[in-house]
Structures are given as C-alpha cells and as structure tokens.
Design a protein around this motif. Structure first.
Motif, PDB file in Angstrom:
ATOM      1  N   VAL A 128      17.764   4.279  -0.097  1.00  0.00           N
ATOM      2  CA  VAL A 128      17.215   3.452  -0.480  1.00  0.00           C
ATOM      3  C   VAL A 128      15.311   3.788  -0.625  1.00  0.00           C
ATOM      4  O   VAL A 128      14.772   4.293  -1.661  1.00  0.00           O
ATOM      5  CB  VAL A 128      16.837   2.470  -0.720  1.00  0.00           C
ATOM      6  N   TRP A 129      15.289   4.058   0.332  1.00  0.00           N
ATOM      7  CA  TRP A 129      13.584   5.224   0.201  1.00  0.00           C
ATOM      8  C   TRP A 129      13.523   6.305  -0.369  1.00  0.00           C
ATOM      9  O   TRP A 129      12.082   6.613  -0.866  1.00  0.00           O
ATOM     10  CB  TRP A 129      13.281   5.521   2.097  1.00  0.00           C
ATOM     11  N   ARG A 130      14.530   6.962  -0.227  1.00  0.00           N
ATOM     12  CA  ARG A 130      14.548   8.212  -1.497  1.00  0.00           C
ATOM     13  C   ARG A 130      14.259   7.677  -2.368  1.00  0.00           C
ATOM     14  O   ARG A 130      13.461   8.914  -3.140  1.00  0.00           O
ATOM     15  CB  ARG A 130      16.074   9.268  -0.101  1.00  0.00           C
ATOM     16  N   GLU A 131      15.285   7.108  -2.995  1.00  0.00           N
ATOM     17  CA  GLU A 131      15.153   6.679  -4.946  1.00  0.00           C
ATOM     18  C   GLU A 131      14.167   6.060  -5.149  1.00  0.00           C
ATOM     19  O   GLU A 131      13.141   6.719  -5.854  1.00  0.00           O
ATOM     20  CB  GLU A 131      16.144   5.956  -4.839  1.00  0.00           C
ATOM     21  N   GLY A 167      11.140   7.587  -7.582  1.00  0.00           N
ATOM     22  CA  GLY A 167      10.736   7.012  -8.543  1.00  0.00           C
ATOM     23  C   GLY A 167       8.925   6.078  -8.752  1.00  0.00           C
ATOM     24  O   GLY A 167       8.392   6.933 -10.042  1.00  0.00           O
ATOM     25  N   ALA A 168       8.092   6.603  -7.349  1.00  0.00           N
ATOM     26  CA  ALA A 168       6.689   5.829  -7.619  1.00  0.00           C
ATOM     27  C   ALA A 168       5.822   7.472  -8.128  1.00  0.00           C
ATOM     28  O   ALA A 168       5.559   7.000  -8.440  1.00  0.00           O
ATOM     29  CB  ALA A 168       6.569   5.531  -6.175  1.00  0.00           C
ATOM     30  N   THR A 228      15.526  -1.454  -9.369  1.00  0.00           N
ATOM     31  CA  THR A 228      14.323  -0.952  -9.388  1.00  0.00           C
ATOM     32  C   THR A 228      13.148  -0.979  -9.975  1.00  0.00           C
ATOM     33  O   THR A 228      13.848  -1.145 -11.831  1.00  0.00           O
ATOM     34  CB  THR A 228      14.219   0.335  -8.801  1.00  0.00           C
ATOM     35  N   TRP A 229      11.943  -1.623 -10.063  1.00  0.00           N
ATOM     36  CA  TRP A 229      10.259  -1.980 -10.812  1.00  0.00           C
ATOM     37  C   TRP A 229       9.311  -1.443 -10.594  1.00  0.00           C
ATOM     38  O   TRP A 229       9.260  -0.752  -9.631  1.00  0.00           O
ATOM     39  CB  TRP A 229      10.098  -3.412 -11.029  1.00  0.00           C
ATOM     40  N   LEU A 230       9.026  -0.556 -11.808  1.00  0.00           N
ATOM     41  CA  LEU A 230       7.854   0.257 -11.666  1.00  0.00           C
ATOM     42  C   LEU A 230       5.935  -0.175 -12.389  1.00  0.00           C
ATOM     43  O   LEU A 230       6.528  -0.850 -13.069  1.00  0.00           O
ATOM     44  CB  LEU A 230       8.345   1.501 -12.187  1.00  0.00           C
ATOM     45  N   TYR A 231       5.693  -0.329 -11.318  1.00  0.00           N
ATOM     46  CA  TYR A 231       4.225  -0.876 -11.964  1.00  0.00           C
ATOM     47  C   TYR A 231       3.040  -0.081 -12.213  1.00  0.00           C
ATOM     48  O   TYR A 231       3.176   0.067 -11.237  1.00  0.00           O
ATOM     49  CB  TYR A 231       3.861  -2.209 -11.001  1.00  0.00           C
ATOM     50  N   ASP A 291      -1.337  12.287 -11.751  1.00  0.00           N
ATOM     51  CA  ASP A 291      -2.398  12.358 -13.202  1.00  0.00           C
ATOM     52  C   ASP A 291      -3.502  11.370 -12.574  1.00  0.00           C
ATOM     53  O   ASP A 291      -4.597  10.607 -12.903  1.00  0.00           O
ATOM     54  CB  ASP A 291      -1.205  11.998 -13.857  1.00  0.00           C
ATOM     55  N   GLY A 292      -3.253  10.358 -11.232  1.00  0.00           N
ATOM     56  CA  GLY A 292      -4.334   9.718 -10.934  1.00  0.00           C
ATOM     57  C   GLY A 292      -3.857   8.240 -11.129  1.00  0.00           C
ATOM     58  O   GLY A 292      -5.224   7.469 -10.753  1.00  0.00           O
ATOM     59  N   ASP A 293      -3.445   7.829 -12.380  1.00  0.00           N
ATOM     60  CA  ASP A 293      -3.168   6.429 -12.132  1.00  0.00           C
ATOM     61  C   ASP A 293      -2.169   6.039 -10.524  1.00  0.00           C
ATOM     62  O   ASP A 293      -1.061   6.737  -9.990  1.00  0.00           O
ATOM     63  CB  ASP A 293      -1.168   6.475 -13.085  1.00  0.00           C
ATOM     64  N   VAL A 294      -2.377   4.661 -10.266  1.00  0.00           N
ATOM     65  CA  VAL A 294      -1.608   4.216  -8.738  1.00  0.00           C
ATOM     66  C   VAL A 294      -0.452   3.478  -9.097  1.00  0.00           C
ATOM     67  O   VAL A 294      -0.580   2.396 -10.504  1.00  0.00           O
ATOM     68  CB  VAL A 294      -2.449   2.941  -7.944  1.00  0.00           C
ATOM     69  N   VAL A 295       0.813   3.935  -8.860  1.00  0.00           N
ATOM     70  CA  VAL A 295       2.535   3.672  -9.655  1.00  0.00           C
ATOM     71  C   VAL A 295       3.406   2.809  -7.742  1.00  0.00           C
ATOM     72  O   VAL A 295       2.609   3.055  -6.751  1.00  0.00           O
ATOM     73  CB  VAL A 295       3.349   4.442  -9.270  1.00  0.00           C
ATOM     74  N   GLN A 296       3.294   1.117  -8.482  1.00  0.00           N
ATOM     75  CA  GLN A 296       3.855   0.613  -7.415  1.00  0.00           C
ATOM     76  C   GLN A 296       5.416   0.828  -7.687  1.00  0.00           C
ATOM     77  O   GLN A 296       5.582  -0.208  -8.866  1.00  0.00           O
ATOM     78  CB  GLN A 296       3.441  -0.652  -7.072  1.00  0.00           C
ATOM     79  N   ALA A 297       6.267   1.237  -6.883  1.00  0.00           N
ATOM     80  CA  ALA A 297       7.786   1.254  -7.296  1.00  0.00           C
ATOM     81  C   ALA A 297       8.273  -0.224  -6.265  1.00  0.00           C
ATOM     82  O   ALA A 297       7.812  -0.053  -4.932  1.00  0.00           O
ATOM     83  CB  ALA A 297       8.024   2.137  -6.258  1.00  0.00           C
ATOM     84  N   VAL A 298       8.737  -0.986  -7.021  1.00  0.00           N
ATOM     85  CA  VAL A 298      10.090  -2.326  -5.477  1.00  0.00           C
ATOM     86  C   VAL A 298      11.405  -2.436  -5.859  1.00  0.00           C
ATOM     87  O   VAL A 298      11.644  -1.781  -6.821  1.00  0.00           O
ATOM     88  CB  VAL A 298       8.640  -4.023  -6.699  1.00  0.00           C
ATOM     89  N   PHE A 299      11.957  -1.824  -4.830  1.00  0.00           N
ATOM     90  CA  PHE A 299      13.233  -2.509  -5.106  1.00  0.00           C
ATOM     91  C   PHE A 299      13.833  -3.431  -4.430  1.00  0.00           C
ATOM     92  O   PHE A 299      13.765  -3.776  -3.707  1.00  0.00           O
ATOM     93  CB  PHE A 299      14.015  -0.587  -3.961  1.00  0.00           C
ATOM     94  N   ASP A 300      15.147  -4.234  -5.055  1.00  0.00           N
ATOM     95  CA  ASP A 300      15.462  -5.313  -4.589  1.00  0.00           C
ATOM     96  C   ASP A 300      17.190  -4.920  -3.807  1.00  0.00           C
ATOM     97  O   ASP A 300      18.258  -4.095  -4.237  1.00  0.00           O
ATOM     98  CB  ASP A 300      16.333  -5.778  -6.003  1.00  0.00           C
ATOM     99  N   MET A 301      17.045  -5.269  -2.520  1.00  0.00           N
ATOM    100  CA  MET A 301      18.138  -4.799  -1.823  1.00  0.00           C
ATOM    101  C   MET A 301      19.586  -5.919  -1.569  1.00  0.00           C
ATOM    102  O   MET A 301      20.253  -5.614  -0.989  1.00  0.00           O
ATOM    103  CB  MET A 301      17.578  -4.569  -0.485  1.00  0.00           C
ATOM    104  N   ARG A 302      19.474  -6.728  -2.603  1.00  0.00           N
ATOM    105  CA  ARG A 302      20.614  -7.868  -2.611  1.00  0.00           C
ATOM    106  C   ARG A 302      21.899  -6.570  -2.625  1.00  0.00           C
ATOM    107  O   ARG A 302      22.461  -7.697  -2.010  1.00  0.00           O
ATOM    108  CB  ARG A 302      20.138  -8.732  -4.098  1.00  0.00           C
TER     109      ARG A 302
END
Length: 442
Positions: free
Chosen positions: A50-53, A57-58, A70-73, A123-134
């Motif tokens: 999961v951490w690798r993915e 993704g981030a 996974t959700w990317l913000y 590119d200078g954007d801050v991206v937050q990746a969230v993964f649901d472990m359910r």
C-alpha cells in the motif's frame, strides 16, 4: 465393571488427563504460532504494498483517475464524489509547503484505517494521497476467523488424540494395578481360614501349656506364636478392607447410621482385658446422647479400634488413655489421647504410611497397614484425621466425620454399633471386625 476408585486409579486418571492437556496445549501453541507468523507476514506485506502504491500515486498518479480505494487531492482538482470526509488534511499540506518534505501518517476514522501521504510534486503542486485500508483489514479478520476455526478443530483433535495416547500410555500401569488388587483380594481370602485356624490352635496350645504347668520358655514361645498369628490375621483383614474400599468406596448397601459413642464404648470394652493386664486406665468421655454418622459400621469399628490399639500399645504400664467424643459445626469428632512416649511432630506424615513401623520394642512396634488404613477409611467417609504429639508428652489422634442428617425415610432406620468378634484370650493387636472370619471348630 468400573475400575476401582483408589488413590492409584486416581493417579492413572490424572496421568491420562495430563497427557490430554499437554497434547492440546502443544497443538494450541503450534496453531497460535503459525497464525501469529501468518498474520505478521500478511500485515507487513500489505503495508509495504500500500505504501509503495501510495507514494507512486502521490508523486505521479493521475489526479482525475486514481486507483481503487485511493483519492488524490491537489489545488484546482475537485475531489471524487465518493471521497471520505475530512480530507485533505490542511495541517500536512501547510507543513509540506513550509518544509518541502513529504509527510506520512496513519489515521483511524469511520471504522477503518487511512494511510495518508502528502508531498510536493515536481511541478510545484502539493498533492495529498489517501488510501482506505478496509479491504486489507477484512482480509486480516478473515485470517483470524480461519485461525479460530482451526484452533477449535485442533483442540478437538488434541482431545481425541490425547485421550487415545493417554489411555494407551497408561494401559500397562492400569493393568498392573488391576492385577495387584485382584492378587491382594484373592490371596487374603485364601489365607484367612488357615491363618485363623493356626491362631486358634496356638491359643489352645498356649492355654493347655499353662494348665499343665509346662516350663516357662515353652509357654512364652506358644504365647508369642499365638500373638504373631493374630497379627498376621490382622494384616490380612486390613488388606481385605483396603481392597474392598478401593473396589467400592461408597458401598451403599452397607451404609447406615452409626452411633459413634456406642461404637467407641464397644471397642473400649473389647480392649478391657488387654488394658487391665497392663494396668491402664481407659475412659470414654462422650455425651449421653448418640453422635450419629453415616457410614460402614465394620470399617468405622476398624478405624476406632486402630486408634485405641495404637494408644494402648504405646502407653506404658499404669498409663492412661482417653477417648473423647464431641460435635461441632456439623462434624462428629473422636479423639484418642494417651500418656505414651509421643512422637516427633516432623514424622507425622510417616505415621500414616503403609507398613510403617514405629520405634519401640517388639511388643509395641506397629506393622501392617495400621494408621494408613485408618486414614483410608476416614477419607472414604469424607472425614479427616490428624495427629499431634511431642516426645515424652503422649500423642493425640483425632478423626472428624460429617454428622448424619437423616431424611424422612431414614428416621426409622436403627442405629448400629454391633459387637465385633473377639479372640479367646487377651491380644496385643486390635480386635477383628464384625465381618471377620468365624472361629473354626476344634
């Protein structure tokens, strides 16, 4: 026929149970160890994957089409409709903007676990990746359920395996105990009649020698012969009673209310000649009313007789023996106190060992089952026996038995304190029980 409920058989049953428990414990530990290793490996593998993915993704994932769960913000990108509440984490976003270093954290929220990585892209954007472990958590729960089922099956298999192994492991010991008890019973039955005949004939010869005024050495020799034969008969009676108690400890057909006061007075009366010959004072201190216990009268008579015989044997000429009876807290107590040499308190346990011989001369040393049989009888009647004493201050033996509580049908049953068979003349040993061998015809 059910196996005898003796101490030896209890040890056999404990050995079987111990083998079953040990087998079950070993299987349980093996399943638990295997389950623990499998769970640890699964958790470690899932987290690494999961951490690798999440890191990929981030850093490089498509912001509009992230992987499943996974959700990317990112700035200017609208969250997906199924995005969980509470994201993105503004604290992590602000921190990455300030430090320009990635931040990772694990959150427990809404009944699940989220892995969150916030980082600065090229590119200078801050991206937050969230993964649901359910789904990973569900896999772990399934694993534990499978392990629990395996544990139950393992315990059942362990119980069956342990029972089979235990039975087979102690089978030779159980067979040896059965043969031993059968031999003791058969040998005692076969020897009772000839021993009784020898004892009676020796008594007759001793009396004839005294009547004919034969030399003292001849009379003393015949008296010792009669005494030895009598003691041998007592050992056989003890072996028979012990085997009988082991084969059927309850013996419901022989149980009845027994007046311990009357029984004690009867036993003392049977030893009166022996006490007079030694100039001993033997007294019974008991209430005028009965003290009733539920038990086997012949076995209880043997127990009380053993206490009194032991006291008389160890009390010097001119001494005193007291038999005290009382009731307290639902228990009937019988205490025999003597003015003999006493014993070392450290040797109390040895007194109740089979074939233990106390110190003293040949007339007073005890051998046979003796006090060991006494304790066995008392224990079979759900009672206790205790001994106290000091060298030079006499000895005190106390037995306590549950008081008899009659039910309505039992109130009409008579109390028993039957008289035991007595030898023709004074004896150094204790009297025979009521169900002992009859005197042979001369």
């Amino acid at each position: 026929m059910s196996p005898p409920a003796s101490t030896e058989w209890a040890a056999v049953r404990r050995a079987r149970l111990r083998i079953t428990v040990i087998t079950g414990a070993i299987i349980t530990l093996l399943i638990t160890a295997v389950g623990g290793v499998a769970h640890t490996v699964m958790v470690h593998a899932q987290n690494d994957q999961v951490w690798r993915e999440l890191r990929y993704g981030a850093g490089y994932g498509d912001l509009t089409s992230p992987p499943v769960c996974t959700w990317l913000y990112a700035p200017g990108v609208a969250p997906l409709p199924n995005a969980p509440d509470g994201f993105p984490l503004r604290v992590d976003v602000d921190r990455v903007r300030e430090t320009r270093e990635a931040v990772e954290r694990t959150l427990r929220r809404d009944g699940t676990v989220y892995l969150v990585r916030t980082q600065l892209r090229a590119d200078g954007d801050v991206v937050q990746a969230v993964f649901d472990m359910r789904f990973q958590l569900a896999d772990r729960d399934h694993l534990w359920f499978a392990l629990a089922v395996g544990e139950v099956v393992g315990l059942l298999a362990a119980a069956v395996t342990g029972a089979v192994l235990g039975r087979r492991a102690v089978a030779p010991l159980a067979e040896a105990l059965t043969r031993q008890e059968r031999f003791v019973t058969d040998a005692s039955h076969e020897l009772r009649t000839p021993i009784t005949q020898v004892y009676t004939r020796a008594q007759v010869l001793a009396r004839q020698a005294a009547a004919q005024e034969m030399p003292d050495p001849h009379r003393d020799g015949l008296a010792r012969l009669a005494d030895s034969a009598g003691r041998l008969g007592e050992v056989l009676d003890d072996l028979l009673l012990s085997a009988s108690l082991a084969a059927d400890p309850e013996r419901p057909s022989e149980r009845r209310p027994v007046d311990l006061v009357a029984l004690a007075r009867s036993v003392v009366a049977e030893e009166s000649e022996r006490a007079r010959a030694r100039r001993l004072t033997v007294v019974v201190d008991g209430p005028p009313h009965p003290l009733v216990v539920d038990g086997i009268e012949s076995a209880l008579r043997r127990a009380v007789g053993e206490l009194l015989s032991n006291a008389i044997s160890h009390t010097p000429d001119g001494g005193r023996v007291e038999v005290t009876l009382s009731r307290s807290a639902g228990l009937v107590g019988l205490t025999v106190t003597d003015t003999g040499p006493g014993f070392d308190p450290a040797t109390v346990d040895q007194l109740f060992q089979r074939f233990h011989r106390g110190s003293g001369d040949s007339d007073r040393g005890r051998y046979g089952l003796g006090l060991a049989l006494l304790r066995e009888v008392v224990t079979r009647h759900r009672g206790t026996v205790a001994a106290t004493g000091r060298p030079g201050h006499g000895a005190r033996f106390t037995i306590r038995l549950p008081e008899y509580a009659p039910t309505a049908p039992d109130r009409a049953r008579p109390l028993t304190a039957a008289h035991a068979w007595r030898a023709v003349g004074p004896r150094r040993g204790r009297p025979r029980p009521a169900d002992g061998p009859a005197r042979p015809e001369e």
